[in-house]
Design a protein around this motif. Structure first.
Motif, PDB file in Angstrom:
ATOM      1  N   LYS A 108       0.861  -1.178   0.000  1.00 40.75           N
ATOM      2  CA  LYS A 108       0.000   0.000   0.000  1.00 40.75           C
ATOM      3  C   LYS A 108       0.901   1.234   0.000  1.00 40.75           C
ATOM      4  O   LYS A 108       2.006   1.226   0.571  1.00 40.75           O
ATOM      5  N   LYS A 109       0.409   2.285  -0.648  1.00 43.24           N
ATOM      6  CA  LYS A 109       1.174   3.527  -0.717  1.00 43.24           C
ATOM      7  C   LYS A 109       0.673   4.486   0.352  1.00 43.24           C
ATOM      8  O   LYS A 109      -0.524   4.758   0.453  1.00 43.24           O
ATOM      9  N   ASN A 110       1.569   5.017   1.154  1.00 41.54           N
ATOM     10  CA  ASN A 110       1.224   5.961   2.212  1.00 41.54           C
ATOM     11  C   ASN A 110       1.152   7.382   1.664  1.00 41.54           C
ATOM     12  O   ASN A 110       1.691   7.671   0.586  1.00 41.54           O
ATOM     13  N   PRO A 111       0.467   8.290   2.391  1.00 38.62           N
ATOM     14  CA  PRO A 111       0.352   9.677   1.931  1.00 38.62           C
ATOM     15  C   PRO A 111       1.695  10.356   1.687  1.00 38.62           C
ATOM     16  O   PRO A 111       1.803  11.247   0.837  1.00 38.62           O
ATOM     17  N   ASP A 112       2.741   9.926   2.405  1.00 36.36           N
ATOM     18  CA  ASP A 112       4.049  10.557   2.235  1.00 36.36           C
ATOM     19  C   ASP A 112       4.849   9.957   1.083  1.00 36.36           C
ATOM     20  O   ASP A 112       6.007  10.307   0.854  1.00 36.36           O
ATOM     21  N   GLY A 113       4.235   9.014   0.348  1.00 37.09           N
ATOM     22  CA  GLY A 113       4.909   8.413  -0.795  1.00 37.09           C
ATOM     23  C   GLY A 113       5.632   7.125  -0.492  1.00 37.09           C
ATOM     24  O   GLY A 113       6.087   6.434  -1.410  1.00 37.09           O
ATOM     25  N   SER A 114       5.768   6.790   0.780  1.00 39.37           N
ATOM     26  CA  SER A 114       6.423   5.536   1.157  1.00 39.37           C
ATOM     27  C   SER A 114       5.445   4.371   0.985  1.00 39.37           C
ATOM     28  O   SER A 114       4.242   4.573   0.796  1.00 39.37           O
ATOM     29  N   PHE A 115       5.976   3.144   1.063  1.00 41.79           N
ATOM     30  CA  PHE A 115       5.146   1.963   0.878  1.00 41.79           C
ATOM     31  C   PHE A 115       5.258   1.052   2.110  1.00 41.79           C
ATOM     32  O   PHE A 115       6.328   0.922   2.702  1.00 41.79           O
ATOM     33  N   ASP A 116       4.136   0.431   2.470  1.00 38.00           N
ATOM     34  CA  ASP A 116       4.114  -0.624   3.474  1.00 38.00           C
ATOM     35  C   ASP A 116       3.778  -1.933   2.777  1.00 38.00           C
ATOM     36  O   ASP A 116       3.006  -1.944   1.804  1.00 38.00           O
ATOM     37  N   MET A 144      -7.775  -4.620  -1.636  1.00 38.19           N
ATOM     38  CA  MET A 144      -7.907  -5.571  -0.532  1.00 38.19           C
ATOM     39  C   MET A 144      -7.684  -4.784   0.755  1.00 38.19           C
ATOM     40  O   MET A 144      -6.563  -4.682   1.254  1.00 38.19           O
ATOM     41  N   GLY A 145      -8.748  -4.144   1.243  1.00 38.41           N
ATOM     42  CA  GLY A 145      -8.568  -3.215   2.355  1.00 38.41           C
ATOM     43  C   GLY A 145      -7.759  -2.027   1.857  1.00 38.41           C
ATOM     44  O   GLY A 145      -8.090  -1.401   0.873  1.00 38.41           O
ATOM     45  N   GLN A 146      -6.643  -1.730   2.534  1.00 34.94           N
ATOM     46  CA  GLN A 146      -5.783  -0.630   2.111  1.00 34.94           C
ATOM     47  C   GLN A 146      -4.746  -1.065   1.076  1.00 34.94           C
ATOM     48  O   GLN A 146      -4.003  -0.239   0.556  1.00 34.94           O
ATOM     49  N   TYR A 147      -4.707  -2.342   0.799  1.00 32.15           N
ATOM     50  CA  TYR A 147      -3.695  -2.875  -0.106  1.00 32.15           C
ATOM     51  C   TYR A 147      -4.273  -3.104  -1.508  1.00 32.15           C
ATOM     52  O   TYR A 147      -5.421  -3.516  -1.661  1.00 32.15           O
ATOM     53  N   ARG A 148      -3.443  -2.852  -2.501  1.00 34.88           N
ATOM     54  CA  ARG A 148      -3.861  -2.925  -3.902  1.00 34.88           C
ATOM     55  C   ARG A 148      -3.062  -4.029  -4.583  1.00 34.88           C
ATOM     56  O   ARG A 148      -1.839  -4.068  -4.509  1.00 34.88           O
ATOM     57  N   VAL A 149      -3.772  -4.931  -5.269  1.00 37.14           N
ATOM     58  CA  VAL A 149      -3.133  -6.098  -5.855  1.00 37.14           C
ATOM     59  C   VAL A 149      -3.475  -6.170  -7.338  1.00 37.14           C
ATOM     60  O   VAL A 149      -4.650  -6.107  -7.714  1.00 37.14           O
TER      61      VAL A 149
END
Length: 257
Positions: free
Chosen positions: A51-59, A85-90
């Motif tokens: 998932k991409k965070n607002p600051d541009g980083s990824f989790d 998938m929730g906050q995650y994109r696949v």
């Protein structure tokens, strides 16, 4: 204090004798379905999703093979499909096994469902009719396709059917039926407002559907619109023949004098 105790005791006894009824769970294919869910997916092997965070980083999240995950929004563009998938994109690959929840089950969570195309590539039928991203589908009966619309959809046996008025032969309407991929459709609650005139409180865009999609044009503060009183996804339908959509919070009812 004694009166308060009696009131609390009475409330407790009422709750015990008349417990609040919980809504029945909606089940499909051995699992619970929730509002807004489009389907479920599993993976053929352990895989990382991001998932991409607002600051541009990824989790990242490691998902295990054969575990089920609920899928919500689906995006399609440039020939690719992405599952939310929730906050995650696949992205859809041969490692992803997706199973769609039938459209009638998805619609059962809504009192007055509205169906909107979310396929960025548009929906094209028989080379005759095209439905752009964000546009509203018209629900009706098969015979409604040529009176007055050329395209309507209906739900039957878990499928989203379309009926297309393809032309006129010897005075008879010809209706071409087909089945839509219902994962191209997002469902919203249709809210009924008062019919009548509404005044625009600030400059805005008018859209062709109840999402940020193709523009109808720029609209100026103070413009008065007629609305049939239908709000979808925070947008109010305006017009009387060729409908457009404007953010509902920017429209104020015109009071009769």
């Amino acid at each position: 204090m004694k009166k308060l105790f009696i009131v609390l005791l009475a409330a407790f006894l009422f709750a015990v004798v008349n417990p609040t009824k919980s809504e029945a769970k909606v089940m499909y294919d051995g699992a619970e379905v929730v509002k807004g869910q489009t389907g479920k997916m599993t993976f053929k092997k352990d895989i990382k999703v991001y998932k991409k965070n607002p600051d541009g980083s990824f989790d990242s999240l490691m998902v295990k093979r054969n575990n089920f995950f609920k899928t919500y929004d689906i995006e399609k563009y440039d020939g690719k499909t992405f599952y939310q998938m929730g906050q995650y994109r696949v992205q859809a690959t041969d490692l992803v096994v997706f199973k769609e929840v039938p459209i009638d089950i998805r619609a059962s969570f809504y009192n007055n469902p509205a169906y909107v195309n979310i396929n960025h590539q548009g929906l094209k039928f028989e080379g005759v009719y095209n439905l752009d991203y964000g546009e509203l589908l018209t629900v009706g009966k098969r015979e409604d396709a040529c009176r007055p619309k050329i395209f309507v959809v209906s739900i039957g046996k878990g499928k989203l059917n379309y009926h297309l008025c393809a032309g006129d032969i010897e005075g008879e309407d010809v209706i071409t039926p087909g089945i839509l991929d219902s994962t191209d459709i997002r469902i919203f609650e249709k809210i009924i407002r008062n019919k009548g005139s509404y005044i625009l409180t600030e400059d805005t865009e008018q859209y062709s559907g109840p999402m940020i999609t193709k523009y109808h044009g720029k609209e100026l503060k103070g413009t008065v619109f007629y609305s049939p009183g239908i709000e979808i996804n925070g947008y109010l339908m305006v017009g009387d023949v060729n409908f457009g959509f404007i953010p509902a919070n920017l429209l104020k009812p015109v009071e009769d004098k």
